[in-house]
Structure formats: C-alpha cells, structure tokens
Design a protein around this motif. Structure first.
Motif, PDB file in Angstrom:
ATOM      1  N   ASP A   1      17.612  -2.825   2.693  1.00 32.34           N
ATOM      2  CA  ASP A   1      16.979  -2.006   3.357  1.00 32.34           C
ATOM      3  C   ASP A   1      18.132  -1.082   4.090  1.00 32.34           C
ATOM      4  OD1 ASP A   1      14.543  -3.435   4.005  1.00 32.34           O
ATOM      5  OD2 ASP A   1      15.351  -4.641   5.562  1.00 32.34           O
ATOM      6  N   PRO A   2      17.405   0.057   4.535  1.00 27.18           N
ATOM      7  CA  PRO A   2      18.446   1.258   4.946  1.00 27.18           C
ATOM      8  C   PRO A   2      19.623   0.688   5.707  1.00 27.18           C
ATOM      9  CG  PRO A   2      16.100   1.613   5.553  1.00 27.18           C
ATOM     10  CD  PRO A   2      16.160   0.354   4.996  1.00 27.18           C
TER      11      PRO A   2
ATOM     12  N   SER B   1      17.473  -4.410   9.570  1.00 29.38           N
ATOM     13  CA  SER B   1      17.653  -4.245   8.336  1.00 29.38           C
ATOM     14  C   SER B   1      18.235  -5.501   7.783  1.00 29.38           C
ATOM     15  CB  SER B   1      18.596  -3.033   7.921  1.00 29.38           C
ATOM     16  OG  SER B   1      18.080  -1.805   8.136  1.00 29.38           O
TER      17      SER B   1
ATOM     18  N   SER C   1       8.874   6.261   6.389  1.00 23.50           N
ATOM     19  CA  SER C   1      10.320   5.701   6.316  1.00 23.50           C
ATOM     20  C   SER C   1      11.156   6.976   6.711  1.00 23.50           C
ATOM     21  CB  SER C   1      10.578   4.948   5.201  1.00 23.50           C
ATOM     22  OG  SER C   1       9.785   4.171   4.891  1.00 23.50           O
TER      23      SER C   1
ATOM     24  N   GLU D   1       7.746  -0.354   9.117  1.00 24.58           N
ATOM     25  CA  GLU D   1       9.310   0.037   8.874  1.00 24.58           C
ATOM     26  C   GLU D   1       9.748  -0.176   7.612  1.00 24.58           C
ATOM     27  OE1 GLU D   1       8.466   0.172  13.237  1.00 24.58           O
ATOM     28  OE2 GLU D   1       8.090  -1.272  11.800  1.00 24.58           O
ATOM     29  N   ARG D   2       9.140  -1.286   6.940  1.00 22.09           N
ATOM     30  CA  ARG D   2       9.638  -1.355   5.532  1.00 22.09           C
ATOM     31  C   ARG D   2       8.370  -1.862   4.868  1.00 22.09           C
ATOM     32  NH1 ARG D   2      13.782   0.323   8.160  1.00 22.09           N
ATOM     33  NH2 ARG D   2      15.317  -0.841   8.849  1.00 22.09           N
TER      34      ARG D   2
ATOM     35  N   ALA E   1      20.246  11.127   9.875  1.00 22.03           N
ATOM     36  CA  ALA E   1      19.497  10.220   9.129  1.00 22.03           C
ATOM     37  C   ALA E   1      19.061  11.104   7.665  1.00 22.03           C
ATOM     38  CB  ALA E   1      18.232   9.913   9.874  1.00 22.03           C
TER      39      ALA E   1
ATOM     40  N   GLU F   1      13.230   6.710  10.349  1.00 22.36           N
ATOM     41  CA  GLU F   1      14.700   6.790  10.300  1.00 22.36           C
ATOM     42  C   GLU F   1      15.479   8.039  11.223  1.00 22.36           C
ATOM     43  OE1 GLU F   1      16.951   4.408   8.744  1.00 22.36           O
ATOM     44  OE2 GLU F   1      14.816   3.465   8.837  1.00 22.36           O
TER      45      GLU F   1
ATOM     46  N   ASP G   1      18.840   6.003   4.741  1.00 21.79           N
ATOM     47  CA  ASP G   1      20.140   5.755   5.250  1.00 21.79           C
ATOM     48  C   ASP G   1      20.473   6.310   6.714  1.00 21.79           C
ATOM     49  OD1 ASP G   1      21.137   3.798   3.574  1.00 21.79           O
ATOM     50  OD2 ASP G   1      21.650   5.557   2.188  1.00 21.79           O
ATOM     51  N   LEU G   2      21.152   5.726   7.607  1.00 19.25           N
ATOM     52  CA  LEU G   2      21.590   6.383   8.648  1.00 19.25           C
ATOM     53  C   LEU G   2      23.191   6.683   8.862  1.00 19.25           C
ATOM     54  CD1 LEU G   2      19.515   4.033  11.299  1.00 19.25           C
ATOM     55  CD2 LEU G   2      18.887   6.372  10.658  1.00 19.25           C
TER      56      LEU G   2
END
Length: 436
Positions: A397-398, A392, A361, A318-319, A422, A365, A426-427
């Motif tokens: 993080d996002p 996050s 990523s 995820e990261r 998304a 997202e 960022d969301l």
C-alpha cells in the motif's frame, strides 16, 4: 555451500509466509541456521514454499523449482524440498516432471520434513514462529481452508474446508508475540468472517478481535480477506469502539453485475453489494476499503464491465487490486464454461479499470495533505524514513515518506505526522511529535 544452513523461499500469500515461519522455528530449534528469501541462498538445503492460486503464480513457483533443481544438479546445494499449495495440488505431476527434488510436501504435511532430515518436532516450540517480517508487525492466521464454492476458485480444492483455530490458541500467540516486540497484527484467513462457523455454527470474528484488542501491547489490528455475503455487522462495532482496530477492511467483491455474480456463484447481488459498501462507510466513518475485482470472467460482456466501472466510480475504494480471469483446473468454471473472453479484451479491461482506480487513488491521497496522521515507521530507505498510516498494509500500500535529515526516528514506533505532499501512491510528511 554452508553446512547446516536451510534457505527457505516463500512464494505467494502471507498465509504461506506463516507456514514458512512455523517450519523455520522448528528447524532452528533442531540446530539448523535458517535464512528466508535470501537474494543469494548459500545453504546446503533449500525449501521452496509454493503458491498454486492462479496461472502466473503457479508458473513463478515452477520456475523457482527449476532454478534450484539446476543448482542441485550442479552440486551447489545438497537437498531440495518443495512444500505448499502447488505441490498439494500437483504433487504427482511434479514428482514425475522434476524428479531431482528430494521430496514434495503438501499444504499440511510439511512438518514431515523434520523427520526426513533426521530430526523431530520440538514440543516446547510447537506453534511458535521465527518472524521474518520487521519485528514490530506479524501476520496472524486464524483459520485454514474455505467453504465457499466460487466458480473460478481452486482454493477449496487445495486447502479443503474451513477450519478455525481455537480462540485461546490465537490469543496466546498474540500474547507471546507482543512479549517479543510485535505491536501490529495483520489478521489473515482465506475467509475471515467465517471464523467460528465450523465450531458451533456462529460467527465469532467480532468476539475474537475484541478480545485481541484488549491484550496489552497490541497497538494495531488490521483485518484482511473478508467475504461480502452475510457479513457480520457486529465486527463494525468492534472496529468503531476500539482505537487499536484499524479503520481498514479488505473485502473481495470480484464483480457487481448480477449476471456475473450469479455465474461466479458469489451468493450476492448488485443491490446487496452497493448496500454493503454503503453500510460499511456509515458504520465506521473514515474507513478505508480495499477490494479485488476480476475482469474477463467467461461470458462477461462490455455492458457487464461498464457496470463494474460505474460501481468503482461510485464506491471510490481507497485500495483496489484487479486481475484477469485465468482458468483453473477442476473448478466449476473450467468444467462448465468456455473461457470465451479474448486475452486482448481481458487486458484492455484490466488496463481501463486500473486507470480509473489510479485517478481515484491519486485524489484520495491528495486529500490527506494538511492532515495530521498517526504513522508507524517500518524502515529507513535512502534519504527517507518510510512509514504507514492505519489505512495501509505492509509492502503493498501507499507509504509515508519522512525526510531522514530532520530528526532520528525509531523503527516500530508511532509518530504524529503532518502530511505535506502527495504523489499517486505515496505521501510525504513531517513529524509533529512522537506518540510513544
């Protein structure tokens, strides 16, 4: 120049930030006014807390020292002090090359600054910090140092052997911080999973986190900087059983090629690395994994690098962060290996790795769209409130962007948010309801 004001500049990691917050509290208790990382320092005294981890960080710290050294020579500040990892390791050289600094301190003797300013440690404030983060979250350092002997790493040379803080001291700090409104704790250490080994030869990280989770007012606990070898699997039980322990884990893997792992002295193998990721995801469904990879370590071939790419494609972190190898003085790799991967090859591999992770990523997202997630609000920025999910960490993080025109939200509070869109990092979402 403001008399009796101290401007503190923190370089590097959150572990340094905790040290800055400790000395700030003591300075304030002694009657000084303190600012932290001000864009326009105006105090008569400046304290720079340096980083000495890798080449770029060291250079940034040196440039900052030179900037304020010039300010002192021009009479814009009266006193300049330097502390932290860079001066711990290179104090003698710094004293010779930048003598205008009033005094250099290392990683652990910085409290001597109080004496040098004609003050003394205030007993009632010992162990207390002036929190510089938003008031709803804080970093919590549970140990110092590292017993690992990774070939490339200078941290043990700077910080020494692993030393765990007493559990009750940590838990008391958590209680004190919740009383002043901290709801989220970022648990940090150079090597989180080693906690307790220096006390009685056993890993007590799972026990510590479980006890933290039981403290009233602790809404989120996030774990940073775990080591993969001999990972304490009981920590996953704690993560699964406590709702306030975020389903998020930072495990720095560095590489996956057996040849590279051996040369790096990582004490693990490719098979064990795949197996660990598999077990983490099985034990805690929905866990978000963060890792760090290194490219261009001495002797790394294109085949080694391809193994890394294949692993990242499979693991779908995820990261993921990455950096190119840089030779650090007196480390095993500096003494025994030739830095033989050309810089252009390092940069090319770094770019290819991050391009792959960028695709992963973006897909991860996008998969959040349509889901309702718990979000904490960090700040308002322009037309949006900016928040985070449990997956996050702050600042890196996002984030979740929520239109500010829709309703008024409170910083440090939790909301159920429907994710509506998304982007790569960022969301976007809409508030469904406040949680509390």
């Amino acid at each position: 120049m403001r008399k009796n004001q101290v401007d503190i500049i923190t370089m590097g990691c959150s572990k340094n930030l905790v040290d800055s917050e400790l000395i700030m509290r003591q300075l304030e208790a002694n009657g000084f006014r303190c600012t932290h990382d001000s864009s326009r320092p105006q105090g008569e005294i400046v304290v720079i807390n340096t980083c000495g981890f890798i080449g770029d960080a060291k250079q940034e710290s040196i440039n900052t020292i030179l900037e304020f050294a010039q300010a002192k020579e021009e009479g814009r500040i009266n006193k300049l002090f330097v502390m932290g990892c860079l001066s711990q390791r290179y104090r003698q050289q710094l004293e010779q090359e930048i003598p205008v600094v009033d005094k250099y301190y290392g990683k652990f003797d910085y409290k001597q600054l109080l004496t040098d300013l004609g003050k003394a440690e205030v007993e009632d404030c010992r162990g207390q910090r002036s929190i510089t983060t938003p008031s709803h979250y804080a970093y919590l350092k549970i140990s110092e140092g590292c017993n690992r002997q990774c070939a490339y790493c200078a941290i043990p040379l700077i910080t020494g052997q692993h030393v765990s803080r007493p559990a009750e001291e940590i838990l008391q700090e958590v209680r004190q911080l919740t009383e002043v409104g901290v709801r989220e704790f970022q648990v940090i250490a150079q090597e989180l999973t080693f906690y307790g080994m220096d006390i009685d030869g056993h890993r007590h990280i799972a026990e510590l986190i479980s006890q933290m989770a039981e403290i009233p007012g602790v809404d989120w606990i996030r774990l940073h900087y775990a080591y993969p070898t001999h990972f304490p699997m009981d920590l996953l039980d704690v993560m699964r059983e406590h709702d306030n322990v975020c389903k998020s884990l930072d495990v720095a893997l560095q590489h996956v090629s057996d040849r590279m792992l051996e040369r790096m002295h990582r004490q693990t193998s490719k098979e064990e690395t795949y197996d660990l990721v598999r077990k983490l995801r099985e034990a805690v469904p929905g866990i978000a994994l963060r890792t760090t990879m290194m490219v261009g370590f001495p002797g790394e071939t294109e085949e080694d690098f391809q193994e890394m790419l294949d692993f990242v494609r499979w693991a779908r972190f995820e990261r993921l962060g990455a950096f190119a190898y840089s030779e650090e003085d007196d480390t095993y790799s500096a003494l025994h290996y030739e830095d033989d991967v050309p810089e252009e090859v390092k940069n090319d591999r770094l770019g290819r790795l991050m391009a792959l992770q960028q695709e992963i990523s973006a897909e991860i997202e996008a998969s959040a769209v349509g889901k309702t997630m718990k979000v904490i609000i960090d700040r308002k920025e322009g037309d949006y409130y900016v928040g985070r999910t449990q997956f996050s960490s702050p600042e890196v993080d996002p984030e979740v962007l929520i239109p500010a025109a829709a309703r008024r939200l409170r910083r440090g509070c939790f909301y159920e948010v429907l994710i509506t869109d998304a982007e790569e990092f960022d969301l976007y979402g809409e508030v469904v309801r406040p949680i509390r």
